[in-house]
Design a protein around this motif. Structure first.
Motif, mmCIF file in Angstrom:
data_model
loop_
_atom_site.group_PDB
_atom_site.id
_atom_site.type_symbol
_atom_site.label_atom_id
_atom_site.label_comp_id
_atom_site.label_asym_id
_atom_site.label_seq_id
_atom_site.Cartn_x
_atom_site.Cartn_y
_atom_site.Cartn_z
ATOM 1 N N GLU A 32 0.829 -1.202 0.000
ATOM 2 C CA GLU A 32 0.000 0.000 0.000
ATOM 3 C C GLU A 32 0.869 1.261 0.000
ATOM 4 O O GLU A 32 1.993 1.256 0.516
ATOM 5 N N PRO A 33 0.358 2.341 -0.583
ATOM 6 C CA PRO A 33 1.136 3.580 -0.696
ATOM 7 C C PRO A 33 1.666 4.120 0.632
ATOM 8 O O PRO A 33 2.781 4.646 0.678
ATOM 9 N N TYR A 34 0.900 4.003 1.706
ATOM 10 C CA TYR A 34 1.363 4.488 3.005
ATOM 11 C C TYR A 34 2.722 3.878 3.342
ATOM 12 O O TYR A 34 3.659 4.589 3.712
ATOM 13 N N LEU A 37 5.497 5.030 0.796
ATOM 14 C CA LEU A 37 5.895 6.426 1.021
ATOM 15 C C LEU A 37 6.687 6.572 2.321
ATOM 16 O O LEU A 37 7.669 7.316 2.369
ATOM 17 N N PHE A 44 3.823 10.780 7.918
ATOM 18 C CA PHE A 44 2.390 11.047 7.991
ATOM 19 C C PHE A 44 1.978 11.422 9.403
ATOM 20 O O PHE A 44 2.593 10.978 10.379
ATOM 21 N N GLU A 52 -2.802 14.458 3.307
ATOM 22 C CA GLU A 52 -1.945 13.269 3.268
ATOM 23 C C GLU A 52 -2.664 12.091 2.595
ATOM 24 O O GLU A 52 -2.017 11.256 1.950
ATOM 25 N N TYR A 53 -3.990 12.024 2.730
ATOM 26 C CA TYR A 53 -4.730 11.004 1.971
ATOM 27 C C TYR A 53 -4.654 11.309 0.479
ATOM 28 O O TYR A 53 -4.590 10.398 -0.343
ATOM 29 N N GLN A 56 -1.437 9.974 -0.781
ATOM 30 C CA GLN A 56 -1.525 8.521 -0.953
ATOM 31 C C GLN A 56 -2.369 8.162 -2.171
ATOM 32 O O GLN A 56 -2.043 7.211 -2.898
ATOM 33 N N SER A 60 -1.044 5.987 -5.227
ATOM 34 C CA SER A 60 -1.774 4.790 -5.651
ATOM 35 C C SER A 60 -2.049 4.830 -7.153
ATOM 36 O O SER A 60 -1.891 3.817 -7.850
ATOM 37 N N PHE A 80 -8.586 5.672 -0.859
ATOM 38 C CA PHE A 80 -8.195 7.015 -0.427
ATOM 39 C C PHE A 80 -9.297 8.041 -0.678
ATOM 40 O O PHE A 80 -9.411 9.011 0.061
#
Length: 178
Positions: A32-34, A37, A44, A52-53, A56, A60, A80
């Protein structure tokens, strides 16, 4: 096949992606992007803010643009959008909606994992219970109302089965699609 796994935090998405990757070793598992990143040094908030979403969401979209024909995505851009809605944010432009549509229609199967009685009983309590529930509700609204008109003919399976049957249910859906 390109498979996207969507759902709120603490619902077992990563475990399902790992199980599916084990059963389908020819597929690339996409974190996942979180996580990706954070690995690159992005810090975050806890929980992330709407901006911040959005970061992401855009990450994504970049992951979905990769031409991997056999991939299992841990989260989709739709996640997101749901987090944005749950935290008071929205997509920034029509271009974001078009990019979302393009990403989602690249999937052969969208796997949606909702909060169920079984998940609440079987999984450890997740942080930010209100955000978790709001994201879950926003995701289900996005999927079933498709007010953004981004799903087109995407094949969808909702996993409201017991945790131990999730991989089997997705495998059956993939067999039907093959």
């Amino acid at each position: 096949m390109r498979i996207g796994v969507a759902g709120t935090h603490g619902i077992g998405k990563t475990t399902l992606v790992e199980d599916l990757s084990t059963r389908n070793p020819d597929h690339v598992s996409v974190a996942e992007p979180y996580v990706l990143l954070e690995d690159q040094g992005y810090e975050f908030g806890y929980p992330p803010s709407p901006s911040e979403y959005m970061v992401q969401f855009k990450a994504s979209l970049r992951l979905f643009r990769r031409p991997a024909p056999k991939a299992i995505f841990d989260r989709t851009p739709l996640d997101f959008v749901a987090y944005l809605r749950a935290s008071g944010g929205e997509l920034e432009s029509d271009a974001d909606v078009e990019a979302l549509r393009s990403a989602l229609t690249s999937l052969d199967l969208l796997v949606v994992i909702p909060i169920t009685t079984d998940t609440e009983r079987s999984l450890p309590p997740a942080d930010f219970a209100e955000l978790r529930k709001a994201m879950n509700d926003a995701l289900l609204d996005l999927v079933y109302d498709d007010s953004l008109e981004v799903l087109g003919g995407v094949n969808l399976i909702e996993l409201d089965c017991p945790l131990g049957r999730r991989t089997e249910q997705v495998s059956k859906a993939l067999t039907r699609l093959a």
